[in-house]
Design a protein around this motif. Structure first.
Motif, PDB file in Angstrom:
ATOM      1  N   UNK A 217       0.819  -1.225   0.000  1.00  0.00           N
ATOM      2  CA  UNK A 217       0.000   0.000   0.000  1.00  0.00           C
ATOM      3  C   UNK A 217       0.848   1.269   0.000  1.00  0.00           C
ATOM      4  N   UNK A 218       1.908   1.275  -0.799  1.00  0.00           N
ATOM      5  CA  UNK A 218       2.709   2.482  -0.944  1.00  0.00           C
ATOM      6  C   UNK A 218       3.707   2.724   0.160  1.00  0.00           C
ATOM      7  N   UNK A 219       3.983   1.720   0.975  1.00  0.00           N
ATOM      8  CA  UNK A 219       4.976   1.844   2.052  1.00  0.00           C
ATOM      9  C   UNK A 219       5.976   0.706   1.952  1.00  0.00           C
ATOM     10  N   UNK A 220       7.255   1.047   2.072  1.00  0.00           N
ATOM     11  CA  UNK A 220       8.324   0.042   2.085  1.00  0.00           C
ATOM     12  C   UNK A 220       8.575  -0.419   3.524  1.00  0.00           C
ATOM     13  N   UNK A 221       8.855  -1.707   3.679  1.00  0.00           N
ATOM     14  CA  UNK A 221       9.153  -2.259   5.002  1.00  0.00           C
ATOM     15  C   UNK A 221      10.410  -3.116   4.922  1.00  0.00           C
ATOM     16  N   UNK A 222      11.234  -3.019   5.960  1.00  0.00           N
ATOM     17  CA  UNK A 222      12.385  -3.903   6.098  1.00  0.00           C
ATOM     18  C   UNK A 222      12.781  -3.967   7.570  1.00  0.00           C
ATOM     19  N   UNK A 223      13.655  -4.900   7.907  1.00  0.00           N
ATOM     20  CA  UNK A 223      14.094  -5.068   9.293  1.00  0.00           C
ATOM     21  C   UNK A 223      15.449  -4.418   9.514  1.00  0.00           C
TER      22      UNK A 223
ATOM     23  N   UNK B 208      12.233 -13.036   7.774  1.00  0.00           N
ATOM     24  CA  UNK B 208      11.957 -12.576   6.420  1.00  0.00           C
ATOM     25  C   UNK B 208      10.740 -11.658   6.441  1.00  0.00           C
ATOM     26  N   UNK B 209      10.804 -10.605   5.632  1.00  0.00           N
ATOM     27  CA  UNK B 209       9.653  -9.731   5.424  1.00  0.00           C
ATOM     28  C   UNK B 209       8.905 -10.243   4.195  1.00  0.00           C
ATOM     29  N   UNK B 210       7.601 -10.486   4.337  1.00  0.00           N
ATOM     30  CA  UNK B 210       6.827 -11.032   3.240  1.00  0.00           C
ATOM     31  C   UNK B 210       5.458 -10.332   3.145  1.00  0.00           C
ATOM     32  N   UNK B 211       4.728 -10.669   2.095  1.00  0.00           N
ATOM     33  CA  UNK B 211       3.413 -10.077   1.819  1.00  0.00           C
ATOM     34  C   UNK B 211       2.409 -11.205   1.615  1.00  0.00           C
ATOM     35  N   UNK B 212       1.327 -11.197   2.431  1.00  0.00           N
ATOM     36  CA  UNK B 212       0.246 -12.171   2.274  1.00  0.00           C
ATOM     37  C   UNK B 212      -1.045 -11.407   2.033  1.00  0.00           C
ATOM     38  N   UNK B 213      -1.594 -11.527   0.827  1.00  0.00           N
ATOM     39  CA  UNK B 213      -2.872 -10.894   0.489  1.00  0.00           C
ATOM     40  C   UNK B 213      -2.882  -9.409   0.804  1.00  0.00           C
ATOM     41  N   UNK B 214      -1.779  -8.720   0.477  1.00  0.00           N
ATOM     42  CA  UNK B 214      -1.723  -7.287   0.695  1.00  0.00           C
ATOM     43  C   UNK B 214      -1.482  -6.876   2.135  1.00  0.00           C
ATOM     44  N   UNK B 215      -1.099  -7.821   2.985  1.00  0.00           N
ATOM     45  CA  UNK B 215      -0.774  -7.509   4.381  1.00  0.00           C
ATOM     46  C   UNK B 215       0.690  -7.828   4.640  1.00  0.00           C
TER      47      UNK B 215
ATOM     48  N   UNK C  72       4.384 -15.532  -1.102  1.00  0.00           N
ATOM     49  CA  UNK C  72       4.606 -16.976  -1.000  1.00  0.00           C
ATOM     50  C   UNK C  72       3.340 -17.730  -0.592  1.00  0.00           C
ATOM     51  N   UNK C  73       2.236 -17.000  -0.385  1.00  0.00           N
ATOM     52  CA  UNK C  73       0.959 -17.631  -0.067  1.00  0.00           C
ATOM     53  C   UNK C  73      -0.070 -17.160  -1.083  1.00  0.00           C
ATOM     54  N   UNK C  74      -0.799 -18.117  -1.657  1.00  0.00           N
ATOM     55  CA  UNK C  74      -1.842 -17.779  -2.622  1.00  0.00           C
ATOM     56  C   UNK C  74      -2.925 -18.845  -2.574  1.00  0.00           C
ATOM     57  N   UNK C  75      -4.183 -18.377  -2.365  1.00  0.00           N
ATOM     58  CA  UNK C  75      -5.333 -19.284  -2.356  1.00  0.00           C
ATOM     59  C   UNK C  75      -5.126 -20.448  -1.377  1.00  0.00           C
ATOM     60  N   UNK C  76      -4.714 -20.097  -0.148  1.00  0.00           N
ATOM     61  CA  UNK C  76      -4.575 -21.067   0.946  1.00  0.00           C
ATOM     62  C   UNK C  76      -3.522 -22.139   0.680  1.00  0.00           C
TER      63      UNK C  76
END
Length: 454
Positions: A135-141, A184-191, A242-246
């Motif tokens: 959503x327009x924001x970068x995230x990292x550790x 690891x920083x990841x994205x699941x369904x836009x979260x 790395x997650x799609x449709x359960x």
């Protein structure tokens, strides 16, 4: 390699990606590609266009594709590249493990700009855990020895171009027999999510123990929830998607696999793991996975900042593609207009029915309760949001298809509601006609059975 919605892998030729190009991001069908030359490549794998952008500095020692990140802000509609590099003095690294600013380039601008960080941040954490755009924001550790799990989450807003720190979930007790944690920083369904597990006691490359997946539910309140807890950790979690449709995508030493996420706590049964394709002899930790969409975004609008290249015979190909695309867009817009008309007409019919029989509901007639019940059914099917705003024209195939599917669903609902209201009206008419001869009730538009026979 592409994997379709049925999780079936197939190869797909992408001429815009060279043999030495490394993918560092994908936004709306545009690829960000790291090259060993003095330029970065932005490519549209659907149209075959690509453009070269100058890197923020020449001869950058210690440079790596994982230090580049490609993002998009949904409000400003701007594409931005962020570059992380250790602190340098006159082009020479002064601290290769820390960085005090990031370089930001907005697609279409003429030059990069430096944005100072609140404090020196860990470059190793960026390389090891990755960077995601949500959503327009970068995230990292970044490393923080005083924080939970000795890490803090950093965010960078692509619109405001400012930083923020977010605390990680409350630390859970680790097994002393195992080694330190990997993150690891990841994205699941836009979260945004954090994936973490412990490593082997004698080999940090081996993942052991339980794989925890946490999602950030509220950034302002810094509230997290544990989404999954997976026993028998895989060898590697590719990303950022790395997650799609359960189903979850994982990597072993020799293959890329998937298995179903059926509950919060899962124990992987190797008999239920589906092998998608053989990954050998490639290295284990270099695989990336992205949600792939087709796009006809034209790079010409950004050529002020770079050199745009086009495939041969593109003019005829492009005109045919755009003609088909415009026809599909017009089809969606026509569907929208027709559905709007139907919903308005349907709403008017509903209100007329309610007004017609309201006199019976408000009266003391014995049939009033029966009529009220049927009118309640009518009200249940009254259209909602009939003045819903028109869809924006999409340049993204997935979003355009989603719009069309939503319109089709609305059309089906209207048909179902029309049938339900038609049945309710027949029931009310039947009730009234059966009662009219004895009580002398007169309702405009409703005649008795005797009158009809005449």
């Amino acid at each position: 390699m592409l994997i379709d919605e049925a999780w079936s892998p197939f190869t797909y030729a992408v001429p815009v990606i060279g043999p030495d190009d490394r993918l560092f991001g994908m936004c709306n069908g545009l690829l960000g590609l790291y090259t060993k030359t003095s330029t970065i490549k932005i490519a549209n794998f659907t149209t075959g266009e690509y453009m070269h952008l100058k890197k923020p500095a020449k001869n950058m020692r210690g440079d790596h594709f994982s230090f580049d990140s490609f993002g998009f802000h949904p409000v400003t509609k701007e594409y931005k590249i962020t570059h992380f590099l250790g602190d340098c003095i006159e082009g020479r690294p002064s601290n290769k493990h820390k960085f005090s600013f990031i370089r930001v380039y907005t697609l279409g601008d003429k030059k990069w700009k430096d944005i100072p960080t609140p404090e020196p941040l860990s470059l190793n954490s960026v390389r090891n855990s990755g960077v995601v755009n949500v959503d327009g924001t970068k995230y990292w550790l970044t490393e923080d020895l005083t924080a939970s799990w000795q890490h803090t989450l950093m965010s960078f807003d692509l619109r405001e171009e400012n930083f923020a720190m977010i605390q990680l979930p409350v630390e859970r007790e680790d097994d002393d027999y195992f080694g330190p944690r990997m993150f690891w920083i990841r994205d699941i369904d836009g979260k945004l999510c954090i994936v973490t597990t412990q490593t082997g006691r004698y080999d940090a490359r081996i993942l052991v123990g339980e794989l925890q997946i946490w999602t950030l539910d509220n950034q302002v309140e810094q509230r997290w929830s544990q989404k999954h807890n997976i026993k028998n950790s895989p060898n590697y979690i590719p990303g950022p998607h790395f997650v799609h449709m359960d189903r979850i995508l994982t990597q072993s030493f020799f293959s890329v696999d998937s298995f179903e996420l059926i509950s919060e706590n899962i124990e992987i049964s190797f008999s239920k793991v589906a092998t998608l394709f053989d990954f050998s002899p490639r290295k284990l930790y270099n695989m990336q996975s992205y949600i792939c969409v087709k796009s006809l975004v034209c790079l010409d609008v950004y050529k002020k900042g770079g050199i745009v290249c086009r495939p041969k015979q593109q003019v005829g190909w492009q005109s045919k593609k755009w003609e088909a695309w415009e026809n599909e867009l017009r089809e969606v817009e026509n569907m929208w207009r027709e559905i709007q008309k139907l919903e308005h007409k349907f709403s008017e019919v509903t209100e007329k029915i309610i007004k017609l029989y309201q006199v019976l509901v408000d009266s003391t007639h014995a049939i009033s309760e029966h009529v009220r019940t049927e009118l309640d059914h009518v009200l249940q099917h009254k259209p909602e949001n009939r003045d819903q705003q028109r869809f924006l024209r999409r340049l993204n195939w997935v979003e355009r298809k989603r719009d069309k599917d939503e319109l089709t669903s609305r059309s089906n609902k209207i048909n179902d509601r029309m049938q339900a209201i038609h049945q309710a009206q027949k029931n009310i008419s039947s009730i009234v006609r059966s009662y009219m001869p004895d009580q002398g009730i007169s309702i405009p538009g409703v005649s008795s059975t005797a009158d009809k026979n005449q």
